[in-house]
Write a protein that holds these residues in place. Structure first.
Motif, PDB file in Angstrom:
ATOM      1  N   MET A  40       1.182  -1.236  -0.038  1.00  0.00           N
ATOM      2  CA  MET A  40       0.073   0.272  -0.328  1.00  0.00           C
ATOM      3  C   MET A  40       0.631   1.462   0.095  1.00  0.00           C
ATOM      4  N   ALA A  41       1.808   1.311  -0.096  1.00  0.00           N
ATOM      5  CA  ALA A  41       2.649   2.632   0.383  1.00  0.00           C
ATOM      6  C   ALA A  41       2.951   2.839  -0.503  1.00  0.00           C
ATOM      7  N   GLU A  42       3.633   1.715  -1.288  1.00  0.00           N
ATOM      8  CA  GLU A  42       4.427   1.236  -2.619  1.00  0.00           C
ATOM      9  C   GLU A  42       3.411   2.732  -4.113  1.00  0.00           C
ATOM     10  N   ALA A  43       1.945   1.515  -3.623  1.00  0.00           N
ATOM     11  CA  ALA A  43       0.847   2.102  -4.281  1.00  0.00           C
ATOM     12  C   ALA A  43       0.994   3.563  -4.188  1.00  0.00           C
ATOM     13  N   GLU A  44       0.475   3.948  -2.812  1.00  0.00           N
ATOM     14  CA  GLU A  44       0.604   5.736  -2.561  1.00  0.00           C
ATOM     15  C   GLU A  44       1.968   6.051  -3.150  1.00  0.00           C
ATOM     16  N   GLU A  45       3.332   6.134  -3.491  1.00  0.00           N
ATOM     17  CA  GLU A  45       3.729   6.707  -4.064  1.00  0.00           C
ATOM     18  C   GLU A  45       3.991   6.375  -5.795  1.00  0.00           C
ATOM     19  N   VAL A  46       2.997   5.933  -6.224  1.00  0.00           N
ATOM     20  CA  VAL A  46       2.387   5.342  -8.009  1.00  0.00           C
ATOM     21  C   VAL A  46       1.465   6.749  -7.682  1.00  0.00           C
ATOM     22  N   ALA A  47       0.348   7.192  -7.012  1.00  0.00           N
ATOM     23  CA  ALA A  47      -0.261   7.587  -7.005  1.00  0.00           C
ATOM     24  C   ALA A  47       0.165   9.375  -6.785  1.00  0.00           C
ATOM     25  N   LYS A  48       1.051   9.208  -5.923  1.00  0.00           N
ATOM     26  CA  LYS A  48       1.275  10.454  -5.985  1.00  0.00           C
ATOM     27  C   LYS A  48       2.802  10.826  -7.435  1.00  0.00           C
ATOM     28  N   LYS A  49       2.658   9.934  -8.256  1.00  0.00           N
ATOM     29  CA  LYS A  49       3.487  10.343  -9.631  1.00  0.00           C
ATOM     30  C   LYS A  49       2.131  10.714 -10.276  1.00  0.00           C
ATOM     31  N   ILE A  50       1.311  10.294  -9.643  1.00  0.00           N
ATOM     32  CA  ILE A  50       0.217  10.355 -10.885  1.00  0.00           C
ATOM     33  C   ILE A  50      -0.378  11.467 -11.301  1.00  0.00           C
ATOM     34  N   GLU A  51      -0.591  11.557  -9.641  1.00  0.00           N
ATOM     35  CA  GLU A  51      -0.948  13.637  -9.385  1.00  0.00           C
ATOM     36  C   GLU A  51       0.067  14.693  -9.859  1.00  0.00           C
ATOM     37  N   LYS A  52       1.516  14.297  -9.998  1.00  0.00           N
ATOM     38  CA  LYS A  52       2.298  14.981 -10.386  1.00  0.00           C
ATOM     39  C   LYS A  52       1.870  15.676 -11.910  1.00  0.00           C
ATOM     40  N   LEU A  53       1.834  14.440 -12.799  1.00  0.00           N
ATOM     41  CA  LEU A  53       1.393  13.972 -14.005  1.00  0.00           C
ATOM     42  C   LEU A  53      -0.122  15.052 -14.277  1.00  0.00           C
TER      43      LEU A  53
END
Length: 53
Positions: A40-53
């Protein structure tokens, strides 16, 4: 038909990865809570990358 050869954007790839990670974390949460939390922590990191895009 025309979308057959269309390449996925970086955002689409990350969204697909995020959803797969969430599904896997949900499955793990029933048996191995520590691994599920890590995923879940790794998934949150991916979500942050999505928000940056």
């Amino acid at each position: 038909m025309f979308g057959l050869f269309k390449k996925k954007s970086e955002k689409e790839k990350l969204q697909e990865k995020y959803s797969k990670m969430l599904a896997e974390a949900h499955k793990l949460s029933h048996s191995n809570r520590t691994a599920a939390d890590k995923l879940m922590a790794e998934a949150e990191e991916v979500a942050k990358k999505i928000e940056k895009l």
